[in-house]
Design an enzyme around this catalytic site. Structure first.
Site, PDB file in Angstrom:
ATOM      1  N   GLU A 156     -10.075 -15.157  -1.271  1.00 50.40           N
ATOM      2  CA  GLU A 156      -9.188 -15.502  -2.401  1.00 50.40           C
ATOM      3  C   GLU A 156      -8.205 -16.617  -1.990  1.00 50.40           C
ATOM      4  O   GLU A 156      -7.894 -17.488  -2.802  1.00 50.40           O
ATOM      5  CB  GLU A 156      -8.458 -14.254  -2.900  1.00 50.40           C
ATOM      6  CG  GLU A 156      -9.431 -13.287  -3.598  1.00 50.40           C
ATOM      7  CD  GLU A 156      -8.780 -12.355  -4.598  1.00 50.40           C
ATOM      8  OE1 GLU A 156      -7.702 -11.820  -4.279  1.00 50.40           O
ATOM      9  OE2 GLU A 156      -9.338 -12.158  -5.691  1.00 50.40           O
ATOM     10  N   LYS A 211      12.395  -0.731  -0.082  1.00 51.49           N
ATOM     11  CA  LYS A 211      13.287  -1.602   0.703  1.00 51.49           C
ATOM     12  C   LYS A 211      13.674  -2.840  -0.096  1.00 51.49           C
ATOM     13  O   LYS A 211      14.634  -3.516   0.233  1.00 51.49           O
ATOM     14  CB  LYS A 211      12.637  -1.973   2.039  1.00 51.49           C
ATOM     15  CG  LYS A 211      11.335  -2.729   1.911  1.00 51.49           C
ATOM     16  CD  LYS A 211      10.724  -2.955   3.286  1.00 51.49           C
ATOM     17  CE  LYS A 211       9.367  -3.600   3.161  1.00 51.49           C
ATOM     18  NZ  LYS A 211       8.692  -3.764   4.431  1.00 51.49           N
ATOM     19  N   ALA A 231       1.350   2.426  -6.263  1.00 48.94           N
ATOM     20  CA  ALA A 231       1.227   3.884  -6.181  1.00 48.94           C
ATOM     21  C   ALA A 231       2.545   4.564  -6.541  1.00 48.94           C
ATOM     22  O   ALA A 231       2.594   5.458  -7.400  1.00 48.94           O
ATOM     23  CB  ALA A 231       0.795   4.273  -4.761  1.00 48.94           C
ATOM     24  N   GLY A 243       8.435   4.080  -1.588  1.00 46.69           N
ATOM     25  CA  GLY A 243       7.641   2.895  -1.911  1.00 46.69           C
ATOM     26  C   GLY A 243       7.488   2.744  -3.414  1.00 46.69           C
ATOM     27  O   GLY A 243       7.065   3.685  -4.090  1.00 46.69           O
ATOM     28  N   ALA A 244       7.869   1.572  -3.917  1.00 45.69           N
ATOM     29  CA  ALA A 244       7.705   1.295  -5.356  1.00 45.69           C
ATOM     30  C   ALA A 244       6.654   0.213  -5.552  1.00 45.69           C
ATOM     31  O   ALA A 244       6.843  -0.752  -6.287  1.00 45.69           O
ATOM     32  CB  ALA A 244       9.042   0.899  -5.992  1.00 45.69           C
ATOM     33  N   LYS A 267     -10.665 -11.372 -13.986  1.00 41.03           N
ATOM     34  CA  LYS A 267      -9.669 -11.126 -12.926  1.00 41.03           C
ATOM     35  C   LYS A 267      -8.251 -11.147 -13.535  1.00 41.03           C
ATOM     36  O   LYS A 267      -7.429 -10.265 -13.250  1.00 41.03           O
ATOM     37  CB  LYS A 267      -9.789 -12.212 -11.854  1.00 41.03           C
ATOM     38  CG  LYS A 267      -8.780 -12.113 -10.735  1.00 41.03           C
ATOM     39  CD  LYS A 267      -9.183 -11.090  -9.712  1.00 41.03           C
ATOM     40  CE  LYS A 267      -8.196 -11.011  -8.575  1.00 41.03           C
ATOM     41  NZ  LYS A 267      -8.635 -10.159  -7.507  1.00 41.03           N
TER      42      LYS A 267
HETATM   43  C1  FAD Z   1      -4.410 -11.041  -1.525  1.00 39.21           C
HETATM   44  C2  FAD Z   1      -4.714  -9.664  -2.036  1.00 39.21           C
HETATM   45  C3  FAD Z   1      -5.526  -9.513  -3.164  1.00 39.21           C
HETATM   46  C4  FAD Z   1      -5.801  -8.233  -3.677  1.00 39.21           C
HETATM   47  N1  FAD Z   1      -6.587  -8.123  -4.784  1.00 39.21           N
HETATM   48  C5  FAD Z   1      -6.774  -6.908  -5.338  1.00 39.21           C
HETATM   49  C6  FAD Z   1      -7.510  -6.781  -6.553  1.00 39.21           C
HETATM   50  O1  FAD Z   1      -8.004  -7.758  -7.103  1.00 39.21           O
HETATM   51  N2  FAD Z   1      -7.638  -5.540  -7.099  1.00 39.21           N
HETATM   52  C7  FAD Z   1      -7.080  -4.435  -6.524  1.00 39.21           C
HETATM   53  O2  FAD Z   1      -7.200  -3.331  -7.101  1.00 39.21           O
HETATM   54  N3  FAD Z   1      -6.423  -4.513  -5.341  1.00 39.21           N
HETATM   55  C8  FAD Z   1      -6.249  -5.722  -4.749  1.00 39.21           C
HETATM   56  N4  FAD Z   1      -5.555  -5.834  -3.563  1.00 39.21           N
HETATM   57  C9  FAD Z   1      -5.130  -4.608  -2.852  1.00 39.21           C
HETATM   58  C10 FAD Z   1      -3.824  -4.069  -3.421  1.00 39.21           C
HETATM   59  O3  FAD Z   1      -2.854  -5.079  -3.494  1.00 39.21           O
HETATM   60  C11 FAD Z   1      -3.325  -2.899  -2.575  1.00 39.21           C
HETATM   61  O4  FAD Z   1      -4.364  -1.959  -2.455  1.00 39.21           O
HETATM   62  C12 FAD Z   1      -2.121  -2.279  -3.248  1.00 39.21           C
HETATM   63  O5  FAD Z   1      -1.026  -3.160  -3.161  1.00 39.21           O
HETATM   64  C13 FAD Z   1      -1.745  -0.923  -2.642  1.00 39.21           C
HETATM   65  O6  FAD Z   1      -0.705  -0.385  -3.402  1.00 39.21           O
HETATM   66  P1  FAD Z   1       0.389   0.552  -2.708  1.00 39.21           P
HETATM   67  O7  FAD Z   1       1.304   1.000  -3.801  1.00 39.21           O
HETATM   68  O8  FAD Z   1      -0.266   1.554  -1.848  1.00 39.21           O
HETATM   69  O9  FAD Z   1       1.175  -0.404  -1.712  1.00 39.21           O
HETATM   70  P2  FAD Z   1       2.019  -1.730  -1.950  1.00 39.21           P
HETATM   71  O10 FAD Z   1       1.628  -2.411  -3.183  1.00 39.21           O
HETATM   72  O11 FAD Z   1       1.870  -2.461  -0.658  1.00 39.21           O
HETATM   73  O12 FAD Z   1       3.507  -1.197  -2.099  1.00 39.21           O
HETATM   74  C14 FAD Z   1       4.188  -0.589  -1.033  1.00 39.21           C
HETATM   75  C15 FAD Z   1       5.659  -0.586  -1.358  1.00 39.21           C
HETATM   76  O13 FAD Z   1       6.347   0.071  -0.298  1.00 39.21           O
HETATM   77  C16 FAD Z   1       7.498  -0.677   0.065  1.00 39.21           C
HETATM   78  N5  FAD Z   1       7.773  -0.407   1.462  1.00 39.21           N
HETATM   79  C17 FAD Z   1       6.964  -0.656   2.511  1.00 39.21           C
HETATM   80  N6  FAD Z   1       7.533  -0.223   3.656  1.00 39.21           N
HETATM   81  C18 FAD Z   1       8.745   0.316   3.310  1.00 39.21           C
HETATM   82  C19 FAD Z   1       9.762   0.951   4.045  1.00 39.21           C
HETATM   83  N7  FAD Z   1       9.703   1.110   5.378  1.00 39.21           N
HETATM   84  N8  FAD Z   1      10.838   1.394   3.364  1.00 39.21           N
HETATM   85  C20 FAD Z   1      10.941   1.258   1.999  1.00 39.21           C
HETATM   86  N9  FAD Z   1       9.972   0.658   1.271  1.00 39.21           N
HETATM   87  C21 FAD Z   1       8.896   0.199   1.915  1.00 39.21           C
HETATM   88  C22 FAD Z   1       7.117  -2.120  -0.204  1.00 39.21           C
HETATM   89  O14 FAD Z   1       8.267  -2.928  -0.424  1.00 39.21           O
HETATM   90  C23 FAD Z   1       6.254  -1.994  -1.452  1.00 39.21           C
HETATM   91  O15 FAD Z   1       7.017  -2.106  -2.637  1.00 39.21           O
HETATM   92  C24 FAD Z   1      -5.274  -7.090  -3.025  1.00 39.21           C
HETATM   93  C25 FAD Z   1      -4.458  -7.246  -1.885  1.00 39.21           C
HETATM   94  C26 FAD Z   1      -4.179  -8.512  -1.395  1.00 39.21           C
HETATM   95  C27 FAD Z   1      -3.281  -8.669  -0.185  1.00 39.21           C
END
Ligand code: FAD
Length: 399
Positions: A166, A35, A12, A8-9, A376
């Protein structure tokens, strides 16, 4: 030579890769898998869903953000982790092995098995689903002239959590623009929310500001509405007296909840809603070489004794500590406990309004309206900088 595999990129994973590129011994093999070839700023997805921002302004090529001399990017879709054999399988790539694994596969929408939700509502998970929401809204408005069906001018948003609110904020502008573009009567937006008090993460004053602003802007906010079923042309719900109602509309958006990636359950991790309880070091007790961060992890806040709410802020902070602890393990050093100090919570209400509860030096600073929308934007710019490079942030018109 140690081999670190990052799945996952998102916020995190990409942050872990960037930190490892700086800290890991030079002979370490670091593979970052996603992906998609682009990183998406998920915290701006609601803007794509409402058509108020472009995909380009909130995404960038993953390879352009990492040091490709140290981190190898692989585009592949993960299907399963076999933690006993230290292997990962993909639907479109050969199996890979690892010495250390970082799982940062993010969230998916959760509909809790509600009847009709899968068939008739639109989720917000990624760019394709966000674009589908906007194209559905626009297609329905465009066809009103022929159909004369008032449902084509009715958008239903299920859930007034963070994401729901939002989206509602953005829809205030969008509906006005579409009404003018297609020369149609008023486009109605209705939101159904089970709770009677929305945005519990904000104090009453800020939450009330958001409610008043949305209502004054024409949003029909139905609180105490327990959604029972989604149908092709609307949503069935019980009000707080238990009486059944139906509100109709051709576009139904689902923002009621999220879970972690299904790869978590597929892989047999012990998890609740696909979120794995991790140790204070962000790994798992049974397999300490496996680190789980971001929206697939549940890491305990010692103060509230509940897992920290999943946010991009948290995911980035976890990425740093996971990288540092892996490097400590490789070098035989002491791991660091994860501690987290939130910088606060900010919700946008469209492009020019918002509510913000910032935490600076342990003190809460609260603001609402225009200033909060700037805060924001600043927080989004900060996140983009933390997972990319200055030149990418500048190219995206940030800062
Ligand atoms: C509308 C909205 C508003 C938000 N506002 C805020 C905010 O204001 N402040 C804040 O801190 N947080 C906010 N969030 C929450 C924040 O976006 C998430 O907590 C954050 O994206 C989590 O990061 P992550 O790296 O865990 O996962 P993600 O950002 O979801 O990244 C996961 C990655 O894994 C990849 N992936 C998934 N499944 C697979 C697979 N099977 N194989 C290969 N790759 C895969 C995806 O392509 C993606 O690149 C918001 C979320 C939403 C939806």
């Amino acid at each position: 030579m140690a081999h670190i595999l990052i799945l996952g990129a998102g916020y995190a994973g990409i942050r872990t890769a960037k930190r490892l590129a700086k800290l890991a011994p030079s002979d370490t093999q670091i593979d970052l898998v996603d992906k998609n070839p682009i990183h998406v700023e998920k915290m701006s997805l609601h803007e794509i869903a409402a058509g108020t921002s472009s995909v380009d302004s909130m995404s960038f090529n993953i390879k352009s953000a990492i040091d490709t001399n140290k981190v190898n990017f692989i585009q592949a879709t993960v299907t399963k982790v076999d933690k006993d054999n230290k292997t990962v399988t993909f639907s479109d790539h050969e199996e890979m092995t690892y010495d250390y694994l970082v799982v940062g596969l993010g969230f998916r929408s959760e509909n809790f098995g509600l009847p009709g939700a899968d068939e008739y509502s639109l989720v917000l998970e990624d760019i394709p689903t966000a674009k589908k929401i906007y194209s559905t809204i626009e297609a329905n408005v465009a066809k009103y002239k022929e159909s004369n069906d008032p449902n084509d001018l009715s958008i239903l948003v299920c859930g007034a959590g963070f994401t729901g609110v939002e989206i509602l904020g953005e829809l205030i502008d969008t509906t006005k623009k579409l009404q003018a573009k297609y020369d149609v009567p008023e486009i109605k937006v209705t939101c159904l929310e089970m709770a009677t008090r929305i945005l519990p993460m904000f104090d009453e004053d800020l939450a009330n500001y958001a409610v008043d602003y949305l209502k004054d802007s024409g949003i029909n906010l139905l609180t105490g509405a327990k959604i029972k079923q989604i149908e092709k042309d609307g949503v069935l719900y019980d009000d707080d007296q238990g009486t059944e109602h139906k509100v109709t509309g051709s576009t139904i958006v689902w923002t009621v909840g999220v879970s972690g990636s299904d790869v978590i359950t597929e892989s047999g991790f012990d998890a609740k809603r696909n979120r794995v309880m991790v140790t204070d070091y962000l790994n798992i007790e049974s397999n300490p070489e496996v680190y789980i961060i971001g929206d697939v992890s549940a890491s305990m806040d010692p103060e509230s004794e509940r897992p920290y709410p999943t946010t991009a802020q948290l995911a980035i902070a976890q990425g740093d500590v996971a990288a540092e602890n892996i490097v400590a393990a490789i070098k035989g050093g002491e791991p660091e406990k994860f501690t987290y100090h939130s910088l606060g919570t900010i919700a946008s209400l469209g492009q020019h309004k918002g509510i913000a509860d910032m935490i600076i030096g342990g003190k809460h600073i609260k603001t609402k309206g225009y200033l909060a929308s700037h805060v924001k934007n600043f927080s989004k710019d900060k996140s983009i900088l933390e997972v990319s490079k200055l030149k990418i942030a500048l190219a995206k018109g940030k800062l």
